[in-house]
Design an enzyme around this catalytic site. Structure first.
Site, PDB file in Angstrom:
ATOM      1  N   SER A   1      57.453 -31.167   8.537  1.00 45.89           N
ATOM      2  CA  SER A   1      58.338 -30.042   8.839  1.00 45.89           C
ATOM      3  C   SER A   1      59.725 -30.270   8.241  1.00 45.89           C
ATOM      4  CB  SER A   1      58.431 -29.849  10.343  1.00 45.89           C
ATOM      5  OG  SER A   1      58.739 -31.077  10.960  1.00 45.89           O
TER       6      SER A   1
ATOM      7  N   LYS B   1      46.299 -23.599   9.517  1.00 48.40           N
ATOM      8  CA  LYS B   1      46.480 -24.396   8.301  1.00 48.40           C
ATOM      9  C   LYS B   1      46.276 -25.861   8.663  1.00 48.40           C
ATOM     10  CE  LYS B   1      49.716 -25.049   4.474  1.00 48.40           C
ATOM     11  NZ  LYS B   1      49.702 -26.506   4.478  1.00 48.40           N
TER      12      LYS B   1
END
Ligand SMILES: [Zn+2]
EC number: 6.5.1.2
Length: 731
Positions: free
Chosen positions: A60, A144
């Site tokens: 992230s 995902k």
């Protein structure tokens, strides 16, 4: 402050001012500096991530850097650098595996973090196709998976090639590796497949398999994998597919590359067809009619994220109509018809309340952080792993510190940063005694883990030790399996090895137990009685002294022949160790080496080095271990091992067994060879005299052929054993 900036600003304290500025607020000069910094940083992370299978930052954070770079470039298009990260898909593959060019580029997806990004995506579609307001844009939605992208090429339905994404243009050939993954069919089911089709998806590791793998790595004192993605990548990208086969890898298809024809006209339809070929497709794959459904799906998956058995880092939207996909096309870096909507980082700040030590079944001491409960990514977290003492030292955490906790891409939450390192607090010291049994804990040279040395008395380790004690290579007590040990231990019927030999006193209690009867109990008792006489080497091995395996136990037994001789030698060596004092100028290391040298020459047993000797002496130095042994000697009698050198044509020869033997185990084969006076080696070298090749023998067999060493099959070996080593074979 903008959310995506907040994610990484703390990473670069020295440039905090600049990186804290939103892209639109940067001056031209600042943008130049910032773009250069981002290009270098991202390239550095790419290198660590792809070539070393070691992420320096969570995905992230990495994504946030890439996004920031792209946003700045949008404001200053003329400042885009030749080495801009937005021009690359990923870093180039490393050099270990053969390289293969993708026939159709294997691009990654554009990322969005905000609902606005999804709206923008749909807006671009609407404008491009000039859609009316009431015309729907149908998209597929799916989680995902955070894995390693891989393209599987099927020609006439047969798997011919598998290539990793690499940099999107050139990837690595992992064909032999994917052949050992159960999820990947070698032949497609049915017959309506195109002549050539490349099926693309993610190779990944389930969270449960990842946890088991890391537990094994800990036991074997090997490096831990940071997260399932890196474990999957490290496992797939092996030169030796046997290693891949030992790791539990899975595959989930999400698209395709080159295809000579397409058996469906929608994304959803294609994925269903691919599923019918025998490949796994996400069971969460669905279609959404509008942005409301897409965002609902995103939120639903984010809420379920922690409960899924695989790591995901967002959801993917793709235009469903294949003709629309084709018309909307690709940018240099990514398909325009798809968007990865990523989840925010799962991080939170909290207070470290305490550090507790847990003792594993083999005595490894693992520090666990006790935290003030905090919600991280929708889950309440109150403890986190600290792995080992090195990790505590690296983080410099002490109870009372504020810490940053992360769940991103990891099963067990971990502490990633100490936020209050400058606050004056006493350093937390790793305990040198086991918190469960108070035995001395030791950390051996070159190892990260501290271990409790109280194996036989430590409650945390007893079950494991008892199982070892009765195992086939130790006392070999028939009918006393792991599950029996566990349940007998839980009910305090067996607590130490000697208790096993006193089980007969509890005959009536045993008979009354569920699943037992008079006959089975008597069988067990007689199986135990059969082992009241035990060969010296088996007895020593059964004690489970660290580093004293079956071979070392045998060497010691051969050398000392009787237990009394052996015990006298141990006492003498222990005495020797106490009188060897460090001299004033001697470093700790030098002193240790000197002691080792003295002890090694004292024992004078081949292959017995300082590590084994120290472990032996430590074991017998603990009173509770000696007590367990004396207690046991009340019940069993150790048979001395008068080793007679066998004389046979195989005496002194070196034999290697390879492949799987059908009629006997490796252990038995080894014993047969030793009984004939031969030595058994684990690898083939010029010194090898004979190779016995079982089924599916691999590299050792080819090496033996190369070196022109005599090779026989298993049946031939059995004939040799029957004839006491006589055989016409020339070795
Ligand atoms: Zn202990």
């Amino acid at each position: 402050m903008n959310a995506d900036i907040d994610l990484f600003s703390y990473l670069n304290p020295e440039k905090q001012d600049l990186s804290a500025l939103a892209p639109k607020d940067l001056s031209r000069e600042q943008a130049v500096i910032e773009l250069e910094r981002l290009a270098k940083l991202i390239s550095h992370y790419d290198h660590l991530y792809h070539d070393k299978d070691n992420p320096a930052v969570p995905d992230s954070e990495y994504d946030a850097l890439v996004l920031r770079n792209r946003r700045i470039e949008q404001f200053f298009p003329d400042l885009i650098r030749p080495d801009s990260p937005s021009k690359k898909v990923g870093s180039r593959p490393n050099s270990r595996l053969p390289k293969i060019a993708h026939r159709a580029a294997m691009l990654s997806l554009d990322n969005g973090f905000l609902d606005q990004d999804v709206e923008d995506f749909l807006g671009r579609v609407r404008r491009f196709f000039n859609l009316k307001e009431n015309q729907a844009v149908i998209c597929t939605v799916e989680p995902k998976i955070d894995g390693l992208s891989c393209s599987l090429r099927y020609e006439k339905g047969i798997l011919t090639q598998a290539v990793t994404r690499g940099d999107g243009v050139i990837g690595e050939d992992v064909t032999p590796n994917v052949r050992v993954i159960d999820d990947i069919p070698k032949t497609l089911k049915g017959d309506n497949w195109p002549e050539i089709i490349e099926i693309r998806g993610e190779v990944y590791m389930a969270k449960s398999d990842f946890a088991a793998l890391n537990a094994r790595q800990t036991e074997e004192n090997k490096k831990l994998f940071a997260n399932p993605r890196n474990a999957a990548a490290g496992s797939l990208r092996q030169l030796d597919p046997n290693i891949t086969a030992r790791r539990s890898l899975r595959f989930l298809a999400h698209g395709w590359g080159e295809a000579t024809s397409l058996p469906a006209d929608t994304q959803y339809g294609m994925m269903k067809v691919i599923e019918s070929y025998g490949l796994s497709v996400s069971n969460l794959l669905a279609r959404a009619d509008d942005i409301g459904q897409m965002l609902d799906f995103y939120q639903k998956i984010e809420a379920e994220r922690a409960d899924l058995d695989f790591d995901i880092d967002g959801v993917v939207y793709k235009l469903d109509q294949l003709d629309w996909q084709q018309r909307f096309g690709f940018s240099a870096r990514a398909p325009r018809f798809a968007l990865a909507h990523k989840f925010p980082a799962e991080k939170a700040q909290t207070t470290l309340l305490d550090i507790e030590i847990q003792v594993g079944r083999t005595g490894v001491l693992t520090p666990v952080a006790k935290l003030e409960p905090v919600t991280v990514g929708g889950v309440v977290v109150s403890s986190a792993t600290l792995h080992n003492s090195d990790e505590i030292e690296r983080l410099g955490v002490r109870p009372g510190d504020r810490v940053l906790v992360q769940r991103a891409g990891d099963v067990i939450p971990q502490i990633v940063e100490n936020l209050t390192p400058d606050v004056d607090r006493p350093i937390w010291r790793f305990p040198h005694r086991c918190p469960v049994c108070d035995s001395v804990a030791r950390r051996e040279e070159g190892e990260v883990a501290w271990r409790c040395t109280g194996g036989l008395i430590c409650p945390a380790q007893r079950v494991e030790r008892l199982c070892h004690f009765v195992s086939r290579t130790a006392f070999e007590i028939e009918g006393l399996g792991k599950s029996h040990i566990e349940s007998f231990f839980a009910d305090k019927l067996i607590e130490t090895p000697a208790d096993i030999f006193r089980l007969f006193q509890k005959r009536q209690l045993l008979i009354e137990r569920e699943g037992w009867g008079e006959l089975s109990v008597d069988n067990l008792i007689s199986a135990i009685d059969k082992r009241r006489k035990v060969p010296f080497d088996r007895f020593l091995f059964a004690l489970g002294i660290r580093h004293v395996g079956a071979v070392t136990a045998r060497d010691l037994a051969k050398s000392y022949q009787t237990w009394d001789n052996f015990k006298a030698a141990i006492d003498e060596a222990a005495h020797l160790r106490t009188i060897l004092q460090p001299s004033s100028e001697e470093s700790e290391e030098k002193y240790q080496k000197r002691v080792d040298k003295e002890l090694i020459s004292f024992f004078h047993i081949p292959n017995m080095g300082g590590k084994i000797i120290r472990s032996l002496l430590d074991f017998f130095a603990e009173t509770h271990n000696s007590d367990v042994v004396s207690d046991l000697l009340q019940e069993v009698q150790i048979e001395p091992l008068y080793f007679e050198l066998a004389s046979s044509p195989l005496s002194g020869k070196i034999i290697v067994f390879t492949g799987s033997l059908q009629k006997i185990t490796r252990d038995e084969a080894k014993r047969q060879a030793e009984n004939l006076g031969a030595k058994v080696a684990s690898s083939v070298s010029k010194k090898t005299n004979l190779v016995v090749a079982g089924e599916a023998a691999g590299s050792k067999l080819s090496k033996a052929k190369e070196l022109d060493i005599s090779i026989i099959d298993e049946d031939r070996w059995h004939r040799i054993v029957e004839n006491d080593g006589q055989d016409s074979i020339k070795i």
